[in-house]
Design a protein around this motif. Structure first.
Motif, PDB file in Angstrom:
ATOM      1  N   GLY A   1       0.790  -1.223   0.000  1.00  0.00           N
ATOM      2  CA  GLY A   1       0.000   0.000   0.000  1.00  0.00           C
ATOM      3  C   GLY A   1       0.825   1.277   0.000  1.00  0.00           C
ATOM      4  N   ILE A   2       1.972   1.235  -0.676  1.00  0.00           N
ATOM      5  CA  ILE A   2       2.882   2.381  -0.723  1.00  0.00           C
ATOM      6  C   ILE A   2       2.905   2.936  -2.148  1.00  0.00           C
ATOM      7  CG2 ILE A   2       5.275   3.144  -0.422  1.00  0.00           C
ATOM      8  CD1 ILE A   2       5.605   0.713   1.479  1.00  0.00           C
ATOM      9  N   PRO A   3       2.741   4.242  -2.331  1.00  0.00           N
ATOM     10  CA  PRO A   3       2.805   4.809  -3.680  1.00  0.00           C
ATOM     11  C   PRO A   3       4.231   4.836  -4.221  1.00  0.00           C
ATOM     12  CG  PRO A   3       2.536   6.550  -2.065  1.00  0.00           C
ATOM     13  CD  PRO A   3       2.428   5.257  -1.310  1.00  0.00           C
ATOM     14  N   VAL A   4       4.330   4.909  -5.543  1.00  0.00           N
ATOM     15  CA  VAL A   4       5.625   4.977  -6.232  1.00  0.00           C
ATOM     16  C   VAL A   4       5.677   6.248  -7.068  1.00  0.00           C
ATOM     17  CG1 VAL A   4       7.121   3.899  -7.960  1.00  0.00           C
ATOM     18  CG2 VAL A   4       5.857   2.470  -6.332  1.00  0.00           C
ATOM     19  N   HIS A   5       6.765   6.978  -6.938  1.00  0.00           N
ATOM     20  CA  HIS A   5       7.037   8.123  -7.812  1.00  0.00           C
ATOM     21  C   HIS A   5       8.289   7.824  -8.619  1.00  0.00           C
ATOM     22  CE1 HIS A   5       7.628  12.116  -9.407  1.00  0.00           C
ATOM     23  NE2 HIS A   5       8.856  12.144  -8.905  1.00  0.00           N
ATOM     24  N   THR A   6       8.263   8.144  -9.901  1.00  0.00           N
ATOM     25  CA  THR A   6       9.429   7.942 -10.757  1.00  0.00           C
ATOM     26  C   THR A   6       9.964   9.281 -11.238  1.00  0.00           C
ATOM     27  OG1 THR A   6       8.701   5.765 -11.514  1.00  0.00           O
ATOM     28  CG2 THR A   6      10.278   6.929 -12.905  1.00  0.00           C
ATOM     29  N   ASP A   7      11.243   9.515 -10.919  1.00  0.00           N
ATOM     30  CA  ASP A   7      11.962  10.646 -11.508  1.00  0.00           C
ATOM     31  C   ASP A   7      12.345  10.212 -12.919  1.00  0.00           C
ATOM     32  OD1 ASP A   7      13.677  12.593 -12.382  1.00  0.00           O
ATOM     33  OD2 ASP A   7      15.055  12.475 -10.681  1.00  0.00           O
ATOM     34  N   GLY A   8      11.537  10.625 -13.872  1.00  0.00           N
ATOM     35  CA  GLY A   8      11.784  10.276 -15.267  1.00  0.00           C
ATOM     36  C   GLY A   8      12.277  11.478 -16.045  1.00  0.00           C
ATOM     37  N   ALA A   9      13.189  12.223 -15.445  1.00  0.00           N
ATOM     38  CA  ALA A   9      13.739  13.398 -16.136  1.00  0.00           C
ATOM     39  C   ALA A   9      14.116  13.049 -17.569  1.00  0.00           C
ATOM     40  CB  ALA A   9      14.954  13.926 -15.377  1.00  0.00           C
ATOM     41  N   ARG A  10      14.708  11.850 -17.745  1.00  0.00           N
ATOM     42  CA  ARG A  10      15.089  11.367 -19.081  1.00  0.00           C
ATOM     43  C   ARG A  10      14.318  10.091 -19.419  1.00  0.00           C
ATOM     44  NH1 ARG A  10      19.947  13.241 -16.662  1.00  0.00           N
ATOM     45  NH2 ARG A  10      20.900  14.991 -17.812  1.00  0.00           N
ATOM     46  N   ILE A  11      13.041  10.050 -19.084  1.00  0.00           N
ATOM     47  CA  ILE A  11      12.228   8.857 -19.339  1.00  0.00           C
ATOM     48  C   ILE A  11      12.129   8.547 -20.831  1.00  0.00           C
ATOM     49  CG2 ILE A  11      10.010  10.091 -19.470  1.00  0.00           C
ATOM     50  CD1 ILE A  11      10.434   6.747 -17.666  1.00  0.00           C
ATOM     51  N   PHE A  12      12.157   9.585 -21.678  1.00  0.00           N
ATOM     52  CA  PHE A  12      12.071   9.339 -23.117  1.00  0.00           C
ATOM     53  C   PHE A  12      13.391   8.786 -23.655  1.00  0.00           C
ATOM     54  CE2 PHE A  12       8.765  12.581 -22.367  1.00  0.00           C
ATOM     55  CZ  PHE A  12       7.666  11.834 -22.782  1.00  0.00           C
ATOM     56  N   ASN A  13      14.510   9.147 -23.017  1.00  0.00           N
ATOM     57  CA  ASN A  13      15.777   8.500 -23.357  1.00  0.00           C
ATOM     58  C   ASN A  13      15.735   7.024 -22.996  1.00  0.00           C
ATOM     59  OD1 ASN A  13      16.680  11.534 -22.614  1.00  0.00           O
ATOM     60  ND2 ASN A  13      18.120  10.686 -24.096  1.00  0.00           N
ATOM     61  N   ALA A  14      15.174   6.724 -21.813  1.00  0.00           N
ATOM     62  CA  ALA A  14      15.058   5.328 -21.389  1.00  0.00           C
ATOM     63  C   ALA A  14      14.205   4.533 -22.371  1.00  0.00           C
ATOM     64  CB  ALA A  14      14.468   5.257 -19.983  1.00  0.00           C
ATOM     65  N   ALA A  15      13.075   5.109 -22.766  1.00  0.00           N
ATOM     66  CA  ALA A  15      12.195   4.424 -23.712  1.00  0.00           C
ATOM     67  C   ALA A  15      12.881   4.231 -25.063  1.00  0.00           C
ATOM     68  CB  ALA A  15      10.897   5.211 -23.875  1.00  0.00           C
ATOM     69  N   ALA A  16      13.632   5.241 -25.508  1.00  0.00           N
ATOM     70  CA  ALA A  16      14.338   5.129 -26.787  1.00  0.00           C
ATOM     71  C   ALA A  16      15.396   4.029 -26.729  1.00  0.00           C
ATOM     72  CB  ALA A  16      14.978   6.466 -27.154  1.00  0.00           C
TER      73      ALA A  16
ATOM     74  N   LEU B   1      15.382   1.372 -24.774  1.00  0.00           N
ATOM     75  CA  LEU B   1      14.704   0.077 -24.683  1.00  0.00           C
ATOM     76  C   LEU B   1      13.860  -0.244 -25.914  1.00  0.00           C
ATOM     77  CD1 LEU B   1      13.537   0.382 -20.965  1.00  0.00           C
ATOM     78  CD2 LEU B   1      15.303  -1.177 -21.831  1.00  0.00           C
ATOM     79  N   LYS B   2      13.674   0.770 -26.782  1.00  0.00           N
ATOM     80  CA  LYS B   2      12.860   0.624 -27.989  1.00  0.00           C
ATOM     81  C   LYS B   2      11.419   0.224 -27.640  1.00  0.00           C
ATOM     82  CE  LYS B   2      16.606  -0.403 -31.242  1.00  0.00           C
ATOM     83  NZ  LYS B   2      17.715  -0.021 -30.328  1.00  0.00           N
ATOM     84  N   VAL B   3      10.864   0.934 -26.666  1.00  0.00           N
ATOM     85  CA  VAL B   3       9.482   0.695 -26.260  1.00  0.00           C
ATOM     86  C   VAL B   3       8.747   2.025 -26.193  1.00  0.00           C
ATOM     87  CG1 VAL B   3      10.097  -1.364 -24.926  1.00  0.00           C
ATOM     88  CG2 VAL B   3       9.978   0.861 -23.766  1.00  0.00           C
ATOM     89  N   ASP B   4       7.424   1.959 -26.251  1.00  0.00           N
ATOM     90  CA  ASP B   4       6.619   3.142 -25.985  1.00  0.00           C
ATOM     91  C   ASP B   4       6.788   3.521 -24.521  1.00  0.00           C
ATOM     92  OD1 ASP B   4       3.943   4.491 -25.050  1.00  0.00           O
ATOM     93  OD2 ASP B   4       3.979   4.696 -27.236  1.00  0.00           O
ATOM     94  N   VAL B   5       6.837   4.806 -24.234  1.00  0.00           N
ATOM     95  CA  VAL B   5       7.090   5.249 -22.871  1.00  0.00           C
ATOM     96  C   VAL B   5       6.041   4.715 -21.903  1.00  0.00           C
ATOM     97  CG1 VAL B   5       5.794   7.423 -23.001  1.00  0.00           C
ATOM     98  CG2 VAL B   5       7.821   7.256 -21.505  1.00  0.00           C
ATOM     99  N   ARG B   6       4.842   4.415 -22.389  1.00  0.00           N
ATOM    100  CA  ARG B   6       3.793   3.901 -21.507  1.00  0.00           C
ATOM    101  C   ARG B   6       4.096   2.505 -20.989  1.00  0.00           C
ATOM    102  NH1 ARG B   6      -1.195   5.726 -25.268  1.00  0.00           N
ATOM    103  NH2 ARG B   6       0.425   5.322 -26.823  1.00  0.00           N
ATOM    104  N   GLU B   7       5.048   1.802 -21.631  1.00  0.00           N
ATOM    105  CA  GLU B   7       5.490   0.509 -21.109  1.00  0.00           C
ATOM    106  C   GLU B   7       6.289   0.683 -19.826  1.00  0.00           C
ATOM    107  OE1 GLU B   7       4.739  -2.635 -22.235  1.00  0.00           O
ATOM    108  OE2 GLU B   7       3.288  -1.455 -23.390  1.00  0.00           O
ATOM    109  N   LEU B   8       6.785   1.896 -19.571  1.00  0.00           N
ATOM    110  CA  LEU B   8       7.516   2.195 -18.342  1.00  0.00           C
ATOM    111  C   LEU B   8       6.620   2.894 -17.322  1.00  0.00           C
ATOM    112  CD1 LEU B   8      10.860   3.478 -19.944  1.00  0.00           C
ATOM    113  CD2 LEU B   8      10.194   1.128 -19.369  1.00  0.00           C
ATOM    114  N   THR B   9       5.810   3.812 -17.796  1.00  0.00           N
ATOM    115  CA  THR B   9       5.007   4.607 -16.858  1.00  0.00           C
ATOM    116  C   THR B   9       3.862   3.811 -16.242  1.00  0.00           C
ATOM    117  OG1 THR B   9       3.584   5.422 -18.662  1.00  0.00           O
ATOM    118  CG2 THR B   9       5.533   6.727 -18.115  1.00  0.00           C
ATOM    119  N   ARG B  10       3.567   2.640 -16.789  1.00  0.00           N
ATOM    120  CA  ARG B  10       2.505   1.810 -16.213  1.00  0.00           C
ATOM    121  C   ARG B  10       2.893   1.301 -14.828  1.00  0.00           C
ATOM    122  NH1 ARG B  10       2.372  -3.424 -20.110  1.00  0.00           N
ATOM    123  NH2 ARG B  10       0.622  -3.950 -18.721  1.00  0.00           N
TER     124      ARG B  10
END
Length: 355
Positions: free
Chosen positions: A167-182, A184-193
């Protein structure tokens, strides 16, 4: 008058300049008062950010630090404990703001691999009800990490499942989340889910001059909007900045792989310098790390000034390790110029230097 030097800037992707399309968008931006909620360009940016990340709502804020701290403040109560990687931006580069602004305790977990292992997080959770203990109020992930590494999606999923279990929330510092998605070659929503809330920067590799976005459930963003005002982030005709953010999301996130390819190229060229040890396994996004290939870190002490005199900007070394960042303002030829300057520093020759 002394002629102004045009520097090649490898310090960070924060140094990117707005594109012509961004300048044009600023001139044409329809403006209102965002504190009243009637700046149409801000509203369009926030809707676009929510759609792209798969979140219910989004909120434009001045900076990545602001966004992370706003998320922490909105998630927790004073004296709650947050779990965060020991090398994370929230710990290393945000001035201890979570203690000052949110009254948060911090429990660090090793993240040398670019992520916290779920089993290490589990060992730090406060699962026993005890009046002496702070409550675990939030788990903070980061990807891409500032050490250049990217968290595997399965690690994010396991962390998310662990958090849900307790029951603990999660926050992601995705300052470069689009770099991560690029990478991994995935849509960013595969990470933000795998997160409740997300912060990402418009002003790094995406080239917007100012701003970050906090995304999450609508009820959370409504609460965060009030906290944004409390923190002094209630901007007025900010649509002039949001216009750049719209261009960033529609256009610039799709070219980040070019920066990654240039980083790989730079890493290969740096390997030709015997005095350098390149951390090849860390080249995932647009960052290249290298150190002096020897026992004496002091050999790196004069490097920053040497390069600056030759029109190249870098940050100083940390314990002998220096980081070079590629971005929209750096070409492959610029990487060659940097390598030649490094050879001049280590081998005492200025051959093939062109500015």
């Amino acid at each position: 008058m002394e002629e102004k030097m045009n520097f090649l800037d490898f310090r960070s992707d924060t140094v990117t300049k707005p594109t012509k399309a961004m300048y044009d968008a600023m001139l044409e931006a329809e403006l209102g008062d965002d504190v009243y909620g009637d700046d149409p360009t801000i509203n369009r940016l926030e809707a676009l950010a929510a759609e792209i990340t798969g979140m219910e709502a989004a909120l434009f804020v001045p900076s990545g630090t602001f966004s992370n701290q706003l998320a922490i403040m909105t998630h927790i109560s004073p004296s709650d404990e947050i779990i965060v990687g020991s090398g994370a931006h929230i710990i290393q580069h945000e001035c201890g703001a979570c203690a000052r602004l949110s009254g948060a305790m911090v429990r660090e977990v090793d993240d040398e691999m670019g992520y916290m292992k779920p089993e290490d997080i589990k060992a730090k959770l406060r699962t026993v009800e005890d009046i002496h203990y702070p409550k675990t109020g939030l788990i903070c992930m980061e990807t891409a990490h500032s050490n250049g590494l990217v968290a595997p999606p399965e690690i994010m999923r396991e962390t998310w499942e662990l958090a849900r279990e307790h029951g603990i929330p999660v926050h992601t510092d995705g300052a470069r989340i689009f770099n991560a998605a690029a990478y991994l070659k995935v849509d960013v929503r595969e990470l933000t889910r795998y997160t409740d809330t997300l912060s990402f920067c418009l002003s790094k590799g995406l080239c917007a001059p100012v701003g970050s976005v906090l995304c999450g459930p609508k009820a959370f963003i409504d609460k965060a909007r009030r906290n944004r005002k409390l923190m002094g982030g209630g901007l007025r005709q900010a649509g002039i900045l949001a216009a750049c953010g719209i261009v960033a999301l529609n256009e610039m996130r799709h070219r980040l792989s070019e920066d990654h390819e240039n980083a790989l190229y730079l890493g290969e060229q740096l390997k030709t310098i015997e005095a350098f040890q390149v951390f090849e396994s860390n080249i995932k996004i647009n960052m290249v790390f290298a150190s002096h290939n020897g026992p004496d870190d002091s050999r790196m002490d004069g490097l920053q000034d040497f390069l600056r005199e030759r029109g190249i900007l870098t940050n100083g070394h940390e314990h002998g390790v220096v980081r070079f960042v590629t971005h929209h303002g750096i070409t492959r030829e610029d990487c060659d110029t940097l390598v030649n300057a490094l050879k001049a520093y280590f081998y005492g020759t200025d051959e093939a230097l062109h500015f």
